[in-house]
Write an enzyme that holds these catalytic residues in place. Structure first.
Site, PDB file in Angstrom:
ATOM      1  N   HIS A 183       0.849  -1.323  -0.057  1.00  0.00           N
ATOM      2  CA  HIS A 183      -0.145   0.036  -0.011  1.00  0.00           C
ATOM      3  C   HIS A 183       0.845   1.102  -0.088  1.00  0.00           C
ATOM      4  O   HIS A 183       2.063   1.164   0.497  1.00  0.00           O
ATOM      5  CB  HIS A 183      -1.017  -0.061   1.224  1.00  0.00           C
ATOM      6  CG  HIS A 183      -0.451  -0.122   2.474  1.00  0.00           C
ATOM      7  ND1 HIS A 183       0.082   0.988   3.253  1.00  0.00           N
ATOM      8  CD2 HIS A 183      -0.197  -1.099   3.318  1.00  0.00           C
ATOM      9  CE1 HIS A 183       0.449   0.785   4.539  1.00  0.00           C
ATOM     10  NE2 HIS A 183       0.596  -0.836   4.428  1.00  0.00           N
ATOM     11  N   ASP A 185      -0.068   4.358   1.171  1.00  0.00           N
ATOM     12  CA  ASP A 185      -0.276   5.216   2.371  1.00  0.00           C
ATOM     13  C   ASP A 185       0.445   4.887   3.496  1.00  0.00           C
ATOM     14  O   ASP A 185       1.029   3.799   3.693  1.00  0.00           O
ATOM     15  CB  ASP A 185      -1.886   5.407   2.585  1.00  0.00           C
ATOM     16  CG  ASP A 185      -2.554   4.024   3.127  1.00  0.00           C
ATOM     17  OD1 ASP A 185      -2.122   2.969   2.372  1.00  0.00           O
ATOM     18  OD2 ASP A 185      -3.117   4.088   4.018  1.00  0.00           O
ATOM     19  N   ASP A 218       6.467   0.385   6.763  1.00  0.00           N
ATOM     20  CA  ASP A 218       5.038   0.115   6.568  1.00  0.00           C
ATOM     21  C   ASP A 218       4.300   0.871   5.607  1.00  0.00           C
ATOM     22  O   ASP A 218       3.771   1.862   5.919  1.00  0.00           O
ATOM     23  CB  ASP A 218       4.382  -0.034   8.011  1.00  0.00           C
ATOM     24  CG  ASP A 218       2.880  -0.434   7.757  1.00  0.00           C
ATOM     25  OD1 ASP A 218       2.593  -1.095   6.751  1.00  0.00           O
ATOM     26  OD2 ASP A 218       2.241  -0.102   8.799  1.00  0.00           O
ATOM     27  N   GLU A 252      -4.917   1.556   2.934  1.00  0.00           N
ATOM     28  CA  GLU A 252      -4.891   0.544   4.104  1.00  0.00           C
ATOM     29  C   GLU A 252      -4.859   0.986   5.398  1.00  0.00           C
ATOM     30  O   GLU A 252      -5.354   0.298   6.197  1.00  0.00           O
ATOM     31  CB  GLU A 252      -3.504  -0.299   3.707  1.00  0.00           C
ATOM     32  CG  GLU A 252      -3.729  -1.833   4.439  1.00  0.00           C
ATOM     33  CD  GLU A 252      -3.052  -1.750   5.782  1.00  0.00           C
ATOM     34  OE1 GLU A 252      -3.059  -2.750   6.460  1.00  0.00           O
ATOM     35  OE2 GLU A 252      -2.422  -0.833   6.221  1.00  0.00           O
ATOM     36  N   GLU A 253      -4.102   2.085   5.700  1.00  0.00           N
ATOM     37  CA  GLU A 253      -4.091   2.135   7.227  1.00  0.00           C
ATOM     38  C   GLU A 253      -5.525   2.934   7.655  1.00  0.00           C
ATOM     39  O   GLU A 253      -5.705   3.033   8.727  1.00  0.00           O
ATOM     40  CB  GLU A 253      -2.935   3.424   7.356  1.00  0.00           C
ATOM     41  CG  GLU A 253      -1.788   3.218   6.856  1.00  0.00           C
ATOM     42  CD  GLU A 253      -0.981   1.861   7.698  1.00  0.00           C
ATOM     43  OE1 GLU A 253      -1.745   1.495   8.728  1.00  0.00           O
ATOM     44  OE2 GLU A 253      -0.114   1.538   7.528  1.00  0.00           O
ATOM     45  N   ASP A 281       1.369 -10.299   0.196  1.00  0.00           N
ATOM     46  CA  ASP A 281       1.194  -9.084   0.765  1.00  0.00           C
ATOM     47  C   ASP A 281       2.074  -8.737   1.870  1.00  0.00           C
ATOM     48  O   ASP A 281       2.998  -9.756   2.275  1.00  0.00           O
ATOM     49  CB  ASP A 281      -0.153  -8.764   1.207  1.00  0.00           C
ATOM     50  CG  ASP A 281      -0.646  -7.510   1.527  1.00  0.00           C
ATOM     51  OD1 ASP A 281       0.621  -6.546   1.035  1.00  0.00           O
ATOM     52  OD2 ASP A 281      -1.465  -7.014   1.870  1.00  0.00           O
ATOM     53  N   HIS A 556       4.566   2.535  12.533  1.00  0.00           N
ATOM     54  CA  HIS A 556       3.689   3.367  13.293  1.00  0.00           C
ATOM     55  C   HIS A 556       4.043   4.414  14.507  1.00  0.00           C
ATOM     56  O   HIS A 556       2.966   5.025  14.734  1.00  0.00           O
ATOM     57  CB  HIS A 556       2.453   2.595  13.674  1.00  0.00           C
ATOM     58  CG  HIS A 556       1.534   2.121  12.635  1.00  0.00           C
ATOM     59  ND1 HIS A 556       0.119   1.435  12.629  1.00  0.00           N
ATOM     60  CD2 HIS A 556       1.805   1.644  11.087  1.00  0.00           C
ATOM     61  CE1 HIS A 556      -0.091   1.071  11.586  1.00  0.00           C
ATOM     62  NE2 HIS A 556       0.780   1.125  10.650  1.00  0.00           N
TER      63      HIS A 556
END
Length: 584
Positions: A183, A185, A218, A252-253, A281, A556
């Site tokens: 992803h 984002d 991520d 996705e987030e 993934d 994160h």
């Protein structure tokens, strides 16, 4: 009399006269009591043993029969080139990716990607209506510039404006495609945390070991790694045997409803259900040491997801004459009751983590001997499995939630004025549902806790997901409402098989790139990825970031970073997976 004679015949087999004479009858009736008790106790012991055996081993349980025909820890060999020409190509690709020139180019690719703050926020509006999506235009321009062969030679389909779908047509249309996912984002960086970063979060600073920045792990490393593998193979004029797809969402987030959901729908509409052979993934636990052995831990399943809003409605009033228990007070007791009744850890073969532990028991030389034996006993004993679950749950909270449903009160709202009792207050409890359970089980548990612990103390009614119980008369203090919150409930994912050809190619590639001594052990993800929209497209869904332990940190949060050495190895893995796609 005939019945007694028949029974006695069984006891006195071989005698000419099956019927006892009168004197013999008297002697039989006059035997000591212990001669009666001992046979009875022996018979009772046998019966109890059969009952226990049935309870622990023979009892039908769908959770226990899962993959029962497989070894406890199935391993498949590292793959090797099928021909001398292929071996030559693989060596060239490996040499290219391991070169200093490629390292410098990859470093710049990663830095440029991290420097574009493609943040997604929980309150984002629809694409086209919210200008915060505009940053993805810049990201797309960057990708097109950085990977010219990918965008000139492959078929690019934009999905819902910012979703990326790439198709690299293969030679053999009878082979189902592979799909690589990631992803675009990243989670936002709160202003209040910026000063805590060692290097600015979007500087993509390289310190000689790590690239620092939001999204470095991520998961822009995955997205850039896949595209670097594509570009490298295109430079070699490689054409895959099977079609290769790449699908990159952009939200996705925040659950993927505008990105991956649209990509998955497009693929299902254009290709049909079960049309993809293998999906890889982000996710999994990467590659790490476990008690003296190196394990690759792809996620073969994901826990479910459910947010429950608990609303308490009361009469309100002036704070100078409050009731003994206000709406906030009652809500606090509900939250306390929920926290006082946590779910129990459970370990069954349905859970991929069960296989992780079996692999550890078989291959980890430093594993505690008692734990090793008990894990191995769990192959046939539910009691042993429970002992393992309880022991591991008491030692490590992360392992605990691989084996049980979690419940966390994350939101509370109520009250707007200091001298006014709020008429309506609520809390939201987030659940990550164990693979053996379902959304309805969580709903039933919440209802049961409130009914048994709260309604017995307060004359209130409970509307539990449409089912109304309790005191609904005018004398009721108020009502409690249980309902779904904003996020759509998600059942635990299907668990991907680990005996298919696709899995053997996937794990054989891991060993081919990362070492033949690596043990590949199916594992579980406590969070959810964009793959939740792809269940109809393939049964072979594997969540795996090919990064070794210590090579990625702090996803994160402050000081997120990725090791360049580990990133390069990941590029090799993606390139080798594509080349191994000729196998079926």
């Amino acid at each position: 009399m005939r019945l007694k004679a028949q029974n006695y015949t069984l006891l006195r087999q071989g005698e000419d006269d099956p019927l006892p004479r009168p004197a013999e009858r008297r002697r039989w009736n006059q035997r000591p009591i212990w001669q009666w008790i001992v046979p009875g106790l022996l018979a009772l012991t046998v019966v109890l043993a059969l009952i226990i055996t049935r309870a622990t081993r023979g009892e039908k349980d769908s959770n226990w029969d899962h993959n029962s025909n497989l070894p406890a820890c199935p391993q498949y060999p590292a793959l090797k080139a099928l021909s001398s020409d292929r071996e030559k190509l693989e060596d060239e690709v490996k040499h290219t990716i391991n070169s200093d020139e490629f390292f410098e180019k990859s470093l710049k690719n990663m830095q440029g990607a991290v420097q574009i703050p493609t943040e997604s926020f929980d309150d984002m509006g629809k694409v086209g209506n919210d200008t915060r999506w505009d940053i993805f235009k810049d990201f797309h321009k960057y990708l097109e510039k950085t990977f010219p062969l990918v965008y000139s030679k492959l078929e690019f389909t934009p999905i819902n404006t910012y979703g990326i779908l790439l198709e690299w047509k293969g030679k053999d249309s009878s082979l189902k495609p592979y799909l690589f996912m990631g992803h675009q984002d990243v989670v936002p960086v709160p202003k209040v945390t910026e000063s805590r970063w060692k290097y600015p979060p979007y500087s993509a600073h390289y310190d000689g070991r790590f690239i620092w920045g939001r999204g470095a792990t991520d998961c822009k490393n995955v997205l850039i790694g896949v595209l670097e593998a594509f570009e490298t193979l295109l430079e070699k004029d490689f054409t895959p045997e099977r079609t290769i797809l790449a699908g990159f969402g952009f939200d996705e987030e925040i659950s993927g409803y505008q990105g991956a959901q649209y990509i998955a729908q497009h693929l299902e509409e254009t290709r049909g259900k079960d049309s993809i052979d293998l999906i890889i993934d982000e996710g999994g636990l990467g590659v790490k040491d476990m008690n003296g052995a190196i394990f690759a831990l792809p996620g073969l399943g994901e826990k479910g997801y459910f947010d429950a809003r608990i609303t308490v409605e009361t009469a309100g009033g002036h704070s100078s004459v409050p009731p003994d228990h206000t709406g906030i007070g009652i809500l606090s007791q509900i939250v306390s009751a929920i926290e006082a009744a946590p779910y129990e850890p459970e370990l069954t073969p349905v859970n991929p983590y069960y296989t992780t532990l079996q692999c550890s028991a078989e291959h980890s030389p430093k594993l505690d001997s008692w734990l090793r034996k008990t894990i191995q006993k769990a192959l046939s004993s539910k009691k042993a499995a429970k002992e393992v679950a309880d022991y591991l749950a008491s030692k490590d909270i992360f392992q605990r939630y691989l084996m049980q449903t979690s419940q966390a009160t994350d939101l509370v709202s109520g009250g707007v004025k200091i001298n006014a009792l709020p008429e309506k207050v609520y809390a939201v409890v987030n659940h990550r549902i164990a693979v053996e359970s379902r959304v309805k089980d969580v709903q039933a548990n919440l209802k049961s806790v409130i009914e048994s612990k709260i309604l017995t103390k307060f004359p209130m009614s409970l509307n539990a997901f449409g089912d109304v119980i309790g005191n609904t008369s005018t004398s009721a203090v108020g009502q409690i409402i249980l309902e779904e919150f904003d996020e759509q409930p998600l059942e635990p994912s299907p668990v991907s098989p680990f005996d298919t050809d696709a899995y053997k190619i996937f794990t054989g590639t891991i060993k081919q790139v990362m070492g033949e001594d690596v043990i590949v052990a199916p594992s579980l993800m406590t969070g959810n990825t964009d793959t939740k929209f792809y269940w109809n497209l393939s049964k072979n869904i594997y969540r795996f970031a090919p990064v070794r332990e210590g090579g990625r940190e702090n996803a994160h949060t402050v000081d997120e970073r990725i090791g360049m050495k580990e990133h390069i190895e990941g590029v090799r893995f993606y390139a080798q997976m594509i080349m191994n796609g000729e196998r079926s």
